[in-house]
Design a protein around this motif. Structure first.
Motif, mmCIF file in Angstrom:
data_model
loop_
_atom_site.group_PDB
_atom_site.id
_atom_site.type_symbol
_atom_site.label_atom_id
_atom_site.label_comp_id
_atom_site.label_asym_id
_atom_site.label_seq_id
_atom_site.Cartn_x
_atom_site.Cartn_y
_atom_site.Cartn_z
ATOM 1 N N LYS A 37 5.875 -3.646 -7.125
ATOM 2 C CA LYS A 37 6.193 -3.274 -5.740
ATOM 3 C C LYS A 37 4.995 -3.654 -4.821
ATOM 4 O O LYS A 37 3.825 -3.764 -5.027
ATOM 5 C CB LYS A 37 6.183 -1.585 -5.611
ATOM 6 C CG LYS A 37 7.253 -1.288 -6.717
ATOM 7 C CD LYS A 37 7.636 0.379 -6.457
ATOM 8 C CE LYS A 37 8.481 0.810 -7.641
ATOM 9 N NZ LYS A 37 8.823 1.960 -7.520
ATOM 10 N N ALA A 38 5.415 -4.000 -3.472
ATOM 11 C CA ALA A 38 4.499 -4.415 -2.650
ATOM 12 C C ALA A 38 3.480 -3.331 -2.038
ATOM 13 O O ALA A 38 3.989 -2.068 -2.051
ATOM 14 C CB ALA A 38 5.317 -4.792 -1.245
ATOM 15 N N GLN A 39 2.280 -3.502 -2.217
ATOM 16 C CA GLN A 39 1.195 -2.506 -1.835
ATOM 17 C C GLN A 39 0.301 -3.218 -0.656
ATOM 18 O O GLN A 39 0.250 -4.208 -0.641
ATOM 19 C CB GLN A 39 0.428 -2.192 -2.862
ATOM 20 C CG GLN A 39 1.287 -1.832 -4.203
ATOM 21 C CD GLN A 39 1.712 -0.342 -4.317
ATOM 22 O OE1 GLN A 39 0.967 0.384 -3.571
ATOM 23 N NE2 GLN A 39 2.839 -0.275 -4.468
ATOM 24 N N GLN A 40 -0.211 -1.956 0.025
ATOM 25 C CA GLN A 40 -1.317 -2.461 1.215
ATOM 26 C C GLN A 40 -2.451 -1.280 0.996
ATOM 27 O O GLN A 40 -2.060 -0.136 0.778
ATOM 28 C CB GLN A 40 -0.485 -2.382 2.530
ATOM 29 C CG GLN A 40 -1.680 -2.613 3.703
ATOM 30 C CD GLN A 40 -0.561 -2.714 5.011
ATOM 31 O OE1 GLN A 40 0.312 -2.228 4.996
ATOM 32 N NE2 GLN A 40 -1.557 -2.867 6.018
ATOM 33 N N GLY A 41 -3.611 -1.960 1.121
ATOM 34 C CA GLY A 41 -4.591 -1.174 0.816
ATOM 35 C C GLY A 41 -5.378 -1.441 -0.489
ATOM 36 O O GLY A 41 -5.061 -2.317 -1.313
ATOM 37 N N LEU A 42 -6.110 -0.712 -0.771
ATOM 38 C CA LEU A 42 -7.269 -0.521 -1.996
ATOM 39 C C LEU A 42 -6.189 -0.246 -3.220
ATOM 40 O O LEU A 42 -5.595 0.872 -3.260
ATOM 41 C CB LEU A 42 -8.343 0.534 -1.873
ATOM 42 C CG LEU A 42 -9.361 0.541 -2.802
ATOM 43 C CD1 LEU A 42 -10.054 -0.815 -3.032
ATOM 44 C CD2 LEU A 42 -10.476 1.510 -2.610
#
Length: 118
Positions: A4-9
């Motif tokens: 799944k696409a993620q954003q962040g740490l």
């Protein structure tokens, strides 16, 4: 991460704490062809999120004991074609499956393919 696409740490567990329950992904049915009394079984390797080296076992006629074994590396961006030649197939109709295992004994088995040896 995890498909799944993620954003962040993103944080990953230490190797010693990882569950290692993710096995090889689904495997397509092999292709079995006959020539000169031999059956050649071809398939595209699969991959595993935890392990690069996978062991492929060639199964004939719904048996659980492998007639051949190959250990090869693969990744999600590189799934090479693999081949096994069955030189001991008796005359008649045979089914072939591929069972793939990772080093932690997680397994998946392909659908069957049929060949008629003469």
């Amino acid at each position: 991460m995890n498909g799944k696409a993620q954003q962040g740490l993103v944080r990953f567990a230490a190797k010693a704490k990882a569950p290692n329950k993710s096995g090889p992904l689904n495997l397509a049915a092999p292709r079995a062809t006959v020539s000169a009394g031999k059956v050649t079984v071809r398939w595209t390797s699969t991959w595993d999120m935890d392990n690069a080296n996978l062991t492929y076992e060639v199964l004939r006629d719904n048996r659980t004991k492998a007639i051949g074994t190959l250990t090869k590396p693969s990744t999600f961006w590189s799934t090479p074609a693999l081949t096994y030649t069955d030189t001991s197939a008796p005359k008649g109709r045979h089914t072939y499956k591929i069972r793939v295992k990772d080093p932690l004994k997680n397994t998946v088995t392909s659908p069957a393919s049929t060949a008629v040896s003469r």
